[in-house]
Write a protein that holds these residues in place. Structure first.
Motif, PDB file in Angstrom:
ATOM      1  N   PRO A  34       0.798  -1.229   0.000  1.00 45.73           N
ATOM      2  CA  PRO A  34       0.000   0.000   0.000  1.00 45.73           C
ATOM      3  C   PRO A  34       0.833   1.282   0.000  1.00 45.73           C
ATOM      4  O   PRO A  34       0.413   2.301  -0.544  1.00 45.73           O
ATOM      5  N   GLU A  35       2.026   1.226   0.587  1.00 48.04           N
ATOM      6  CA  GLU A  35       2.885   2.417   0.632  1.00 48.04           C
ATOM      7  C   GLU A  35       3.449   2.758  -0.739  1.00 48.04           C
ATOM      8  O   GLU A  35       4.122   3.771  -0.907  1.00 48.04           O
ATOM      9  N   GLY A  36       3.229   1.890  -1.727  1.00 50.71           N
ATOM     10  CA  GLY A  36       3.722   2.146  -3.073  1.00 50.71           C
ATOM     11  C   GLY A  36       5.032   1.452  -3.381  1.00 50.71           C
ATOM     12  O   GLY A  36       5.826   1.949  -4.178  1.00 50.71           O
ATOM     13  N   VAL A  37       5.280   0.311  -2.779  1.00 48.72           N
ATOM     14  CA  VAL A  37       6.494  -0.453  -3.068  1.00 48.72           C
ATOM     15  C   VAL A  37       6.104  -1.628  -3.957  1.00 48.72           C
ATOM     16  O   VAL A  37       5.282  -2.467  -3.565  1.00 48.72           O
ATOM     17  N   PHE A  38       6.686  -1.669  -5.158  1.00 49.47           N
ATOM     18  CA  PHE A  38       6.419  -2.726  -6.135  1.00 49.47           C
ATOM     19  C   PHE A  38       7.689  -3.551  -6.276  1.00 49.47           C
ATOM     20  O   PHE A  38       8.748  -3.019  -6.573  1.00 49.47           O
ATOM     21  N   ASP A  59       3.630   7.528  -5.056  1.00 54.74           N
ATOM     22  CA  ASP A  59       2.644   7.708  -3.996  1.00 54.74           C
ATOM     23  C   ASP A  59       2.019   6.358  -3.638  1.00 54.74           C
ATOM     24  O   ASP A  59       2.365   5.330  -4.221  1.00 54.74           O
ATOM     25  N   LYS A  60       1.077   6.380  -2.722  1.00 56.13           N
ATOM     26  CA  LYS A  60       0.431   5.157  -2.249  1.00 56.13           C
ATOM     27  C   LYS A  60      -0.515   4.587  -3.311  1.00 56.13           C
ATOM     28  O   LYS A  60      -0.995   5.308  -4.183  1.00 56.13           O
ATOM     29  N   VAL A  61      -0.763   3.271  -3.190  1.00 54.01           N
ATOM     30  CA  VAL A  61      -1.651   2.581  -4.123  1.00 54.01           C
ATOM     31  C   VAL A  61      -2.698   1.767  -3.359  1.00 54.01           C
ATOM     32  O   VAL A  61      -2.518   1.465  -2.184  1.00 54.01           O
ATOM     33  N   GLU A  80      -3.917   0.748  -9.062  1.00 54.26           N
ATOM     34  CA  GLU A  80      -4.889   1.790  -8.710  1.00 54.26           C
ATOM     35  C   GLU A  80      -4.254   2.739  -7.694  1.00 54.26           C
ATOM     36  O   GLU A  80      -3.731   2.304  -6.671  1.00 54.26           O
ATOM     37  N   LYS A  81      -4.299   4.022  -7.995  1.00 58.17           N
ATOM     38  CA  LYS A  81      -3.742   5.016  -7.078  1.00 58.17           C
ATOM     39  C   LYS A  81      -4.657   5.174  -5.867  1.00 58.17           C
ATOM     40  O   LYS A  81      -5.881   5.101  -5.985  1.00 58.17           O
ATOM     41  N   ALA A  82      -4.065   5.388  -4.687  1.00 58.10           N
ATOM     42  CA  ALA A  82      -4.849   5.604  -3.469  1.00 58.10           C
ATOM     43  C   ALA A  82      -5.607   6.926  -3.573  1.00 58.10           C
ATOM     44  O   ALA A  82      -6.756   7.029  -3.147  1.00 58.10           O
ATOM     45  N   GLU A  83      -4.959   7.939  -4.143  1.00 57.55           N
ATOM     46  CA  GLU A  83      -5.596   9.232  -4.383  1.00 57.55           C
ATOM     47  C   GLU A  83      -5.615   9.481  -5.880  1.00 57.55           C
ATOM     48  O   GLU A  83      -4.621   9.252  -6.563  1.00 57.55           O
ATOM     49  N   LYS A  84      -6.730   9.953  -6.380  1.00 58.38           N
ATOM     50  CA  LYS A  84      -6.869  10.193  -7.812  1.00 58.38           C
ATOM     51  C   LYS A  84      -6.234  11.535  -8.180  1.00 58.38           C
ATOM     52  O   LYS A  84      -6.925  12.523  -8.388  1.00 58.38           O
ATOM     53  N   VAL A  85      -4.906  11.511  -8.248  1.00 61.44           N
ATOM     54  CA  VAL A  85      -4.134  12.700  -8.630  1.00 61.44           C
ATOM     55  C   VAL A  85      -3.064  12.289  -9.636  1.00 61.44           C
ATOM     56  O   VAL A  85      -2.610  11.150  -9.651  1.00 61.44           O
ATOM     57  N   TRP A  86      -2.676  13.239 -10.472  1.00 64.40           N
ATOM     58  CA  TRP A  86      -1.647  12.991 -11.482  1.00 64.40           C
ATOM     59  C   TRP A  86      -0.276  12.999 -10.812  1.00 64.40           C
ATOM     60  O   TRP A  86       0.064  13.939 -10.109  1.00 64.40           O
TER      61      TRP A  86
END
Length: 195
Positions: A34-38, A59-61, A80-86
């Motif tokens: 969730p923190e955005g680590v792939f 950012d977070k996912v 999927e982004k946690a927040e819908k921002v560019w």
């Protein structure tokens, strides 16, 4: 020593498309936090070389809504982004992206052209959800996908060969039609035959 596979990425306001290009990957392990680590690891090639990847995303996912498709030539993920921002960039770190990360211009849409609609043709790919796969310490993810787990859904299609055959038939039919009407010269016939 491990190597890095080539990665292509594109984004929309609500998601990131990530494609890991590694033909004939074996034992592919993919994890998304969730923190955005792939993270990704697999072996490939004649010597079963190890390929590994760890990306600290910008950012977070949302792991539960993110999806993955492991194919014969690549691993395609919709994050999927946690927040819908560019996002300003793919990775959290400042500076130039590593040489193995490239923009996927086939999927890219500029921020001012993004209307939030999913207009990407995914060709009927069967996606599994990261969060629903389990087996990675409760963080969601996909581990130990062997050759048997991939199934036959992702085998190469013969569509390309069929398209070529159709165009060859069209060329032959066009040359015959010209012959019947007396319009084709020898040079045109040779050019059509060499295509």
């Amino acid at each position: 020593m491990s190597r890095h596979p080539e990665v292509k990425w594109a984004q929309r306001v609500d998601k990131v498309y990530l494609t890991v290009l590694l033909p004939d990957a074996k034992n592919a392990k993919v994890n998304l936090e969730p923190e955005g680590v792939f993270t990704f690891s697999a072996s490939a090639g004649a010597g079963d070389l190890l390929y590994e990847l760890k990306l600290n995303l910008f950012d977070k996912v949302d792991v539960e809504e993110s999806k993955i498709n492991i194919g014969v030539r690549s691993i395609f993920c919709i994050l999927e982004k946690a927040e819908k921002v560019w996002w300003k960039r793919l990775l959290r770190e400042d500076g130039k992206a590593p040489h193995f990360i490239k923009v996927d211009w086939d999927k890219w849409v500029d921020e001012d052209e993004d209307n939030g609609a999913n207009d990407l043709d995914l060709g009927g790919m069967d996606f599994s959800k990261f969060g629903g796969m389990g087996g990675m310490g409760g963080m969601g993810g996909m581990g130990g996908m062997g050759d048997d787990a991939m199934g036959d859904d992702f085998e190469d299609s013969d569509d390309e060969d069929q398209e070529v055959s159709k165009s060859d038939k069209n060329l032959e039919g066009g040359a015959k039609a010209e012959e019947e009407h007396g319009g084709a010269s020898g040079e045109k016939k040779e050019a059509a035959a060499s295509i």
